[in-house]
Design a protein around this motif. Sequence first.
Motif, PDB file in Angstrom:
ATOM      1  N   UNK A 251      28.750   0.924  18.844  1.00 17.59           N
ATOM      2  CA  UNK A 251      30.107   1.308  18.500  1.00 17.59           C
ATOM      3  C   UNK A 251      30.941   0.089  18.107  1.00 17.59           C
ATOM      4  N   UNK A 252      31.388   0.079  16.871  1.00 22.18           N
ATOM      5  CA  UNK A 252      32.394  -0.835  16.331  1.00 22.18           C
ATOM      6  C   UNK A 252      32.017  -2.301  16.491  1.00 22.18           C
ATOM      7  N   UNK A 253      30.846  -2.629  15.980  1.00 25.17           N
ATOM      8  CA  UNK A 253      30.396  -4.015  16.006  1.00 25.17           C
ATOM      9  C   UNK A 253      29.383  -4.209  14.887  1.00 25.17           C
ATOM     10  N   UNK A 254      29.155  -5.446  14.516  1.00 25.84           N
ATOM     11  CA  UNK A 254      28.035  -5.821  13.655  1.00 25.84           C
ATOM     12  C   UNK A 254      27.050  -6.638  14.473  1.00 25.84           C
ATOM     13  N   UNK A 255      25.765  -6.605  14.125  1.00 25.37           N
ATOM     14  CA  UNK A 255      24.838  -7.541  14.765  1.00 25.37           C
ATOM     15  C   UNK A 255      25.350  -8.972  14.630  1.00 25.37           C
ATOM     16  N   UNK A 256      25.061  -9.787  15.618  1.00 25.97           N
ATOM     17  CA  UNK A 256      25.648 -11.121  15.700  1.00 25.97           C
ATOM     18  C   UNK A 256      25.447 -11.932  14.420  1.00 25.97           C
TER      19      UNK A 256
ATOM     20  N   UNK B 130      37.262   3.403  20.795  1.00 24.01           N
ATOM     21  CA  UNK B 130      37.060   4.785  20.384  1.00 24.01           C
ATOM     22  C   UNK B 130      36.570   5.695  21.507  1.00 24.01           C
ATOM     23  N   UNK B 131      35.825   5.174  22.471  1.00 21.00           N
ATOM     24  CA  UNK B 131      35.358   6.020  23.571  1.00 21.00           C
ATOM     25  C   UNK B 131      36.502   6.481  24.453  1.00 21.00           C
TER      26      UNK B 131
ATOM     27  N   UNK C 281      25.073   3.444  29.258  1.00 24.63           N
ATOM     28  CA  UNK C 281      26.264   3.161  28.458  1.00 24.63           C
ATOM     29  C   UNK C 281      26.806   1.782  28.826  1.00 24.63           C
ATOM     30  N   UNK C 282      26.950   0.907  27.840  1.00 22.81           N
ATOM     31  CA  UNK C 282      27.372  -0.482  28.066  1.00 22.81           C
ATOM     32  C   UNK C 282      28.764  -0.710  27.478  1.00 22.81           C
ATOM     33  N   UNK C 283      29.633  -1.291  28.284  1.00 23.76           N
ATOM     34  CA  UNK C 283      31.030  -1.488  27.901  1.00 23.76           C
ATOM     35  C   UNK C 283      31.210  -2.700  27.009  1.00 23.76           C
ATOM     36  N   UNK C 284      32.419  -2.826  26.466  1.00 22.80           N
ATOM     37  CA  UNK C 284      32.769  -3.965  25.636  1.00 22.80           C
ATOM     38  C   UNK C 284      33.823  -4.845  26.273  1.00 22.80           C
ATOM     39  N   UNK C 285      34.423  -5.699  25.465  1.00 24.86           N
ATOM     40  CA  UNK C 285      35.471  -6.647  25.856  1.00 24.86           C
ATOM     41  C   UNK C 285      36.820  -6.083  25.431  1.00 24.86           C
TER      42      UNK C 285
ATOM     43  N   UNK D  89      29.252  -0.470  23.322  1.00 28.40           N
ATOM     44  CA  UNK D  89      30.469  -0.702  22.547  1.00 28.40           C
ATOM     45  C   UNK D  89      30.766  -2.201  22.540  1.00 28.40           C
ATOM     46  N   UNK D  90      31.079  -2.733  21.363  1.00 30.34           N
ATOM     47  CA  UNK D  90      31.536  -4.120  21.267  1.00 30.34           C
ATOM     48  C   UNK D  90      30.482  -5.061  21.865  1.00 30.34           C
ATOM     49  N   UNK D  91      30.817  -5.849  22.891  1.00 31.51           N
ATOM     50  CA  UNK D  91      29.834  -6.752  23.482  1.00 31.51           C
ATOM     51  C   UNK D  91      28.623  -5.986  24.000  1.00 31.51           C
ATOM     52  N   UNK D  92      28.880  -4.831  24.604  1.00 29.55           N
ATOM     53  CA  UNK D  92      27.770  -4.019  25.095  1.00 29.55           C
ATOM     54  C   UNK D  92      26.855  -3.562  23.988  1.00 29.55           C
ATOM     55  N   UNK D  93      27.411  -3.376  22.778  1.00 29.78           N
ATOM     56  CA  UNK D  93      26.576  -2.987  21.646  1.00 29.78           C
ATOM     57  C   UNK D  93      25.647  -4.120  21.237  1.00 29.78           C
ATOM     58  N   UNK D  94      26.105  -5.366  21.378  1.00 28.66           N
ATOM     59  CA  UNK D  94      25.241  -6.501  21.070  1.00 28.66           C
ATOM     60  C   UNK D  94      24.096  -6.602  22.076  1.00 28.66           C
TER      61      UNK D  94
END
Length: 301
Positions: A139-144, A283-284, A34-38, A115-120
């Motif tokens: 989670x809650x991101x689009x590809x760059x 959301x997490x 599981x990778x976190x975001x910003x 999630x977020x940066x982690x999703x990228x």
Amino acid sequence: MPPAIPGFDLRRVPAADGVTLTAAVGGSGPPVVLLHGFPQTHLMWRHVAVDLAADHTVICPDLRGYGASDKPAEADDTAAPAGTAPAVYAKRTMAADIVAVAAALGHDRFALAGHDRGALVAFRAALDHPGTVTHLACLDVLPTLDMWDAMHGTTAAVGFHLYLMAQPPGLPERMIAADPDLFFGHFLDLWVRAPEAVPADVRAVYLAACRAAIPSIVADYRASAGIDVTHDAADRAAGNRLRMPVAVLQQDWGAALGFDAAALWSAWAPDLRHTTVDTGHFMAEESPATVVTALRDLLAR
């Protein structure tokens, strides 16, 4: 005591290029990373991770440049083509970190959620290492590449930080360092629908971690305006797609910004389940049961 994920141990684990990541590890069974975001750390997964650890080995690293993980300096790459950034914080490099960490913990194949940066980072790991990533959730991101294409006009003001941190080294770092709690706290306030989901002690951890990581956080974002676009564009031109089952959870911000998020993701992921969720960005933390349900559904595919 500072907040932590109950039942998880913090470990220092070797990653790529001599970098070491700090990861919370718990549970037993098939591995899930599981990778976190910003502007967060691995602590954002504290609710979801405990649930999944009942029957999975759950690995929650701080990304390079964030939290308690190493923060290598952004390279001085003056010879790089215009519009590119050094590879130190390319998502390809950060994805290699995650593959290396999982391998160091004994896992050659694993499910991956970000999630977020982690999703990228997760997206890049799944494209670069399709034999390693068995399932992917973003989670809650689009590809760059799609994100930059989607941002336009006055609606792009919501992503002002993307443009600020894309600037050459020096200016964004100094501006953010002038009042880092105001800058990073702005996003914690703006992007949350249920403020109680990020309690004061957790918020304090996030802000302290960000204060200590301004150059590396900016470098991560700067890479997304340069080398990450180059890598995504190359995959799109080559017709590369995600080979594993994919789940995407997003707020309904696609409609507000004038694009079809599900269609954009479908172009990358033939085996996609895209869900619009009624939460804030975090959301997490705001609706962990929703995220757990989606991840368990993904893992069953």
